[in-house]
Write a protein that holds these residues in place. Structure first.
Motif, PDB file in Angstrom:
ATOM      1  N   GLN A   1       0.825  -1.200   0.000  1.00  0.00           N
ATOM      2  CA  GLN A   1       0.000   0.000   0.000  1.00  0.00           C
ATOM      3  C   GLN A   1       0.870   1.264   0.000  1.00  0.00           C
ATOM      4  O   GLN A   1       1.846   1.358   0.737  1.00  0.00           O
TER       5      GLN A   1
ATOM      6  N   THR B   1      -3.795  12.963  -3.917  1.00  0.00           N
ATOM      7  CA  THR B   1      -4.603  11.770  -3.650  1.00  0.00           C
ATOM      8  C   THR B   1      -5.087  11.147  -4.954  1.00  0.00           C
ATOM      9  O   THR B   1      -5.000   9.926  -5.139  1.00  0.00           O
TER      10      THR B   1
ATOM     11  N   LEU C   1      -4.142   7.382  -6.273  1.00  0.00           N
ATOM     12  CA  LEU C   1      -5.199   6.381  -6.455  1.00  0.00           C
ATOM     13  C   LEU C   1      -5.148   5.729  -7.832  1.00  0.00           C
ATOM     14  O   LEU C   1      -5.595   4.591  -7.995  1.00  0.00           O
TER      15      LEU C   1
ATOM     16  N   LYS D   1      -5.702   1.625  -2.948  1.00  0.00           N
ATOM     17  CA  LYS D   1      -5.731   1.598  -1.486  1.00  0.00           C
ATOM     18  C   LYS D   1      -4.783   2.632  -0.876  1.00  0.00           C
ATOM     19  O   LYS D   1      -4.536   2.613   0.329  1.00  0.00           O
TER      20      LYS D   1
ATOM     21  N   LEU E   1      -3.161   5.736   0.915  1.00  0.00           N
ATOM     22  CA  LEU E   1      -3.642   6.509   2.055  1.00  0.00           C
ATOM     23  C   LEU E   1      -2.742   7.723   2.235  1.00  0.00           C
ATOM     24  O   LEU E   1      -1.515   7.589   2.292  1.00  0.00           O
TER      25      LEU E   1
ATOM     26  N   SER F   1     -14.504  15.422  -0.848  1.00  0.00           N
ATOM     27  CA  SER F   1     -15.801  14.740  -1.016  1.00  0.00           C
ATOM     28  C   SER F   1     -16.361  14.920  -2.422  1.00  0.00           C
ATOM     29  O   SER F   1     -16.906  13.983  -3.006  1.00  0.00           O
TER      30      SER F   1
ATOM     31  N   LYS G   1     -14.767  12.445  -4.506  1.00  0.00           N
ATOM     32  CA  LYS G   1     -14.826  11.103  -3.927  1.00  0.00           C
ATOM     33  C   LYS G   1     -13.441  10.579  -3.512  1.00  0.00           C
ATOM     34  O   LYS G   1     -13.096   9.431  -3.755  1.00  0.00           O
TER      35      LYS G   1
ATOM     36  N   GLN H   1     -12.316  11.239  -0.198  1.00  0.00           N
ATOM     37  CA  GLN H   1     -12.291  11.305   1.256  1.00  0.00           C
ATOM     38  C   GLN H   1     -11.978   9.974   1.927  1.00  0.00           C
ATOM     39  O   GLN H   1     -11.503   9.945   3.062  1.00  0.00           O
ATOM     40  N   LYS H   2     -12.184   8.853   1.242  1.00  0.00           N
ATOM     41  CA  LYS H   2     -11.918   7.545   1.856  1.00  0.00           C
ATOM     42  C   LYS H   2     -10.426   7.235   1.926  1.00  0.00           C
ATOM     43  O   LYS H   2     -10.022   6.318   2.630  1.00  0.00           O
ATOM     44  N   ASN H   3      -9.637   7.975   1.185  1.00  0.00           N
ATOM     45  CA  ASN H   3      -8.210   7.685   1.117  1.00  0.00           C
ATOM     46  C   ASN H   3      -7.346   8.765   1.774  1.00  0.00           C
ATOM     47  O   ASN H   3      -6.139   8.814   1.552  1.00  0.00           O
TER      48      ASN H   3
ATOM     49  N   LEU I   1      -6.522  10.704   5.539  1.00  0.00           N
ATOM     50  CA  LEU I   1      -6.686  10.768   6.982  1.00  0.00           C
ATOM     51  C   LEU I   1      -6.246  12.158   7.430  1.00  0.00           C
ATOM     52  O   LEU I   1      -5.048  12.432   7.530  1.00  0.00           O
TER      53      LEU I   1
END
Length: 177
Positions: free
Chosen positions: A38, A56, A60, A65, A67, A92, A95, A97-99, A101
């Motif tokens: 990762q 980001t 991706l 995956k 981060l 957001s 899309k 935001q999931k990757n 922190l």
């Protein structure tokens, strides 16, 4: 997205990494990045999230995956209160935001905002005692991700001594390959 949130184009453009610099780091990452497993990245100085979203998105495409640890004290900058809210809205929208922190804090010790420059009536010297965020985030991350970071983008504090500390600490987190 950012302009629709009431931000001025001037603050967005002048406070963000320029497009040609984003293109440069995109090319460097896509041609030079070597990783095993990762991808973990550090992004320092999120402001409104333009370079954070770009980084980001680039990562991706290489690793779904990936981060990104996004470090920023979320103090007023360039006259904008709570810039993190805008950065999160931008993530957001695309899309991403999931990757990411987000970590509200200073990469090292607390430092004065806006490089000490007053913007839109916000005096960073006077406000310093009222600005709060965690400190030594990079140092604290070392117990979690030491030797695993593949990419770091630094655009936070512009003081040379502060930057040297960031680079030295990030170097310890970088994967050795």
């Amino acid at each position: 997205v950012l302009l629709s949130r009431g931000l001025t184009e001037r603050h967005v453009r002048e406070g963000s990494i320029p497009e040609q610099s984003i293109n440069f780091f995109s090319e460097c990452i896509t041609t030079e990045l070597r990783f095993d497993g990762q991808i973990l990245a550090i992004h320092i100085g999120n402001f409104l999230g333009v370079s954070l979203a770009a980084l980001t998105s680039i990562l991706l495409k290489i690793d779904p995956k990936a981060l990104v640890f996004a470090i920023d004290p979320n103090i007023p900058h360039r006259g904008i209160s709570s810039p993190q809210c805008h950065a999160l809205a931008l993530l957001s929208q695309f899309k991403l935001q999931k990757n990411v922190l987000p970590i509200v804090g200073y990469s090292s010790d607390k430092s004065i905002s806006n490089d000490g420059v007053t913007f839109d009536g916000y005096d960073p010297a006077a406000a310093f005692v009222h600005e709060f965020a965690c400190e030594k985030v990079i140092e604290n991350l070392s117990s979690l991700i030491c030797g695993r970071v593949s990419v770091a983008l630094i655009d936070g504090n512009h003081d040379a001594d502060y930057l040297r500390i960031e680079i030295d600490r990030i170097h310890e987190l970088m994967a050795n390959d």
